[in-house]
Design a protein around this motif. Sequence first.
Motif, PDB file in Angstrom:
ATOM      1  N   UNK A   1     -38.632 -23.575  20.342  1.00 47.16           N
ATOM      2  CA  UNK A   1     -38.484 -24.818  19.594  1.00 47.16           C
ATOM      3  C   UNK A   1     -37.640 -25.818  20.365  1.00 47.16           C
ATOM      4  N   UNK A   2     -38.083 -27.066  20.355  1.00 46.22           N
ATOM      5  CA  UNK A   2     -37.342 -28.163  20.977  1.00 46.22           C
ATOM      6  C   UNK A   2     -36.740 -28.982  19.848  1.00 46.22           C
ATOM      7  N   UNK A   3     -35.427 -29.193  19.898  1.00 47.44           N
ATOM      8  CA  UNK A   3     -34.766 -29.922  18.826  1.00 47.44           C
ATOM      9  C   UNK A   3     -34.480 -31.357  19.244  1.00 47.44           C
ATOM     10  N   UNK A   4     -34.233 -32.178  18.218  1.00 47.76           N
ATOM     11  CA  UNK A   4     -33.991 -33.595  18.457  1.00 47.76           C
ATOM     12  C   UNK A   4     -32.774 -33.811  19.358  1.00 47.76           C
ATOM     13  N   UNK A   5     -31.810 -32.851  19.334  1.00 53.05           N
ATOM     14  CA  UNK A   5     -30.602 -33.021  20.156  1.00 53.05           C
ATOM     15  C   UNK A   5     -30.813 -32.572  21.607  1.00 53.05           C
ATOM     16  N   UNK A   6     -32.069 -32.212  21.951  1.00 51.87           N
ATOM     17  CA  UNK A   6     -32.372 -31.859  23.334  1.00 51.87           C
ATOM     18  C   UNK A   6     -32.285 -30.372  23.625  1.00 51.87           C
TER      19      UNK A   6
END
Lengths: 143, 143, 80, 80
Positions: free
Chosen positions: B125-130
């Motif tokens: 998973x790639x999160x909005x915070x990088x």
Amino acid sequence: MMRATMVRHPILSDSLIAEVASESCGATALFLGTVRSSNEGREVGGIEYSAYDEMAEREMGLILEEAGTKFGVEAAVIEHRVGELVPGDVSIGVVVAHHHRAPAMDALRYIVDETKARAPIWKLEHYADGSREWVGAGTSSVT
Amino acid sequence: MMRATMVRHPILSDSLIAEVASESCGATALFLGTVRSSNEGREVGGIEYSAYDEMAEREMGLILEEAGTKFGVEAAVIEHRVGELVPGDVSIGVVVAHHHRAPAMDALRYIVDETKARAPIWKLEHYADGSREWVGAGTSSVT
Amino acid sequence: MNVTVRLFASYADKLGRSRLELEMPDSATVADVTRSISSLPGAATLPPSPLVAVNCSYADARTSLSDGDEVAFIPPVAGG
Amino acid sequence: MNVTVRLFASYADKLGRSRLELEMPDSATVADVTRSISSLPGAATLPPSPLVAVNCSYADARTSLSDGDEVAFIPPVAGG
């Protein structure tokens, strides 16, 4: 988003799925009921579906509310078709969107089963031999 | 007709449904798993799905055979997508056709649950915070 | 008071009509309407206690009626 | 004999590779391959008994291997 509608046009699964889709829901479960070409060994030429439309929509709306409460459904749609259908035609489409897969499938089953048990909808099957019969009505053959 | 395939293209529910349709089957049940825009409170920008493709297809094929034996499924298809997906994208599509509605939905649940438990497929998973994290892998954060 | 009776599917076939208006005493219940319907030509093969809805909700035989109510006789359902 | 080892997802990240060839004694089992892998740099955080597949089927630690087998280490799966 909940909707329960009696329709006189073909039921389109893609439209149903698009109607409930959202980026917050990880699971979409769909059921399509289709007219079969044979029933209990008799060849079926078609089925005429009829309904007490206002009550069917009301009852299916209640079923959707119940599913919302029991399973936390985000969005769900029931479309039930009435009129003359032939084998292969979709008679009912139910779609459920939920955050999670297990309650999505639980809710789908609940809605399909309850609709079948409670919605005032009837089918008159037409057989290849020209006879017709009300399905589920016991001895009420009309030919 | 049974098919289990890892795909790199979008999963189209209409094609899956058409693939299993027949006039002898009164029930079609479909499940779509979709990438969610948040997971456990974190905003998800995307998911990279990867798999041990040969084994995933073999294992999903076994699951379909098991569903055929247990539930008498007429036809079923699993497509699982790999590669970079964004919220709203369908990651898995499962469709089952059966003469009757209850075993159609039983088989759908079996196939979805077993695929999730047994198919060697992973998501980063790639999160909005990088940051990025392997889902389900406990302490194996990679950032 | 007046109530509207609706008949569907096999019941409509048996009685040869799908809708009728009945004048009933003010204290009438669903059971009273069922008795009235049962005396009509063609009603002999209706079940003794058919499923009934009042104003689109399932109701039982003791449900009391009001002027203008719609009483529907519901044959065994077969949707889906 | 030679076996091919495959690593996926978080395991491939930890060990910095996704495939290697190992020469093993003829009587080697899955447990022996697991021991060999565990001694590699980066393997310290692998679980002590990782899930393993031999030739695309889940296998247990006692499974004996043949020349040319593909032994895959399967991190916790997360499909769907």
